[in-house]
Design a protein around this motif. Structure first.
Motif, short mmCIF file in Angstrom:
data_model
loop_
_atom_site.label_atom_id
_atom_site.label_comp_id
_atom_site.label_asym_id
_atom_site.label_seq_id
_atom_site.Cartn_x
_atom_site.Cartn_y
_atom_site.Cartn_z
N GLU A 44 13.30 -13.85 -13.91
CA GLU A 44 13.84 -14.25 -15.20
C GLU A 44 12.79 -14.14 -16.30
N LEU A 45 13.05 -13.28 -17.26
CA LEU A 45 12.08 -13.01 -18.32
C LEU A 45 12.44 -13.63 -19.66
N SER A 46 13.63 -14.25 -19.76
CA SER A 46 14.14 -14.72 -21.06
C SER A 46 13.18 -15.64 -21.78
N GLU A 47 12.51 -16.53 -21.08
CA GLU A 47 11.58 -17.47 -21.71
C GLU A 47 10.44 -16.72 -22.41
N TYR A 48 9.98 -15.66 -21.80
CA TYR A 48 8.87 -14.88 -22.35
C TYR A 48 9.36 -13.95 -23.48
N VAL A 49 10.50 -13.33 -23.25
CA VAL A 49 11.08 -12.46 -24.27
C VAL A 49 11.35 -13.27 -25.54
N ALA A 50 11.83 -14.49 -25.37
CA ALA A 50 12.13 -15.35 -26.53
C ALA A 50 10.88 -15.59 -27.37
N GLN A 51 9.73 -15.68 -26.75
CA GLN A 51 8.49 -15.88 -27.50
C GLN A 51 8.20 -14.67 -28.39
N ALA A 52 8.41 -13.47 -27.86
CA ALA A 52 8.19 -12.26 -28.64
C ALA A 52 9.23 -12.14 -29.75
N VAL A 53 10.48 -12.44 -29.44
CA VAL A 53 11.55 -12.37 -30.43
C VAL A 53 11.31 -13.36 -31.56
N GLU A 54 10.77 -14.53 -31.24
CA GLU A 54 10.47 -15.52 -32.27
C GLU A 54 9.48 -14.95 -33.30
#
Length: 126
Positions: A44-54
């Protein structure tokens, strides 16, 4: 954070993006499709992807996120700065970070992040 503060914060971000664009004498419109993700952190990468998207959303540049990429539009230099900052958000935490980047550089145009999809929809609805 209150709605009033969020509005002020968004206005500041918008102003910052406009100021960056105004610094460029030769605005070169760029639409980027960007995917940033760490390696070796599990399925699950969503937590990390969310940091970049932020980071991307905080840039003030027009953007949209879908299941595979985040699209960004702005001056070439501004877009590349945001790509770098979003990548470093993960890399600076020690993660091996993969980046997939596709650029459509189209001088003399703006608003292509939405106009491209609108044109395809128009063709399909004939």
């Amino acid at each position: 954070m209150s709605e009033e503060n969020m509005s002020e914060e968004q206005q500041q971000k918008d102003t910052t993006a406009e100021a960056r664009s105004a610094q460029h004498l030769n605005y070169i419109n760029t639409v980027a499709a960007l995917s940033i993700a760490p390696s070796g952190v599990g399925e699950e990468l969503s937590e990390y992807v969310a940091q970049a998207v932020e980071v991307i959303r905080d840039s003030g540049l027009p953007n949209e996120t879908n299941a595979m990429f985040t699209n960004i539009e702005g001056d070439l230099d501004d877009v590349l700065d945001v790509v770098r900052d979003a990548t470093l958000k993960l890399a600076n935490q020690g993660y091996r970070t993969g980046v997939v980047l596709k650029l459509d550089i189209r001088p003399g145009f703006k608003g292509q992040i939405h106009k491209k999809a609108e044109l395809v929809d128009k063709i399909l609805n004939k």
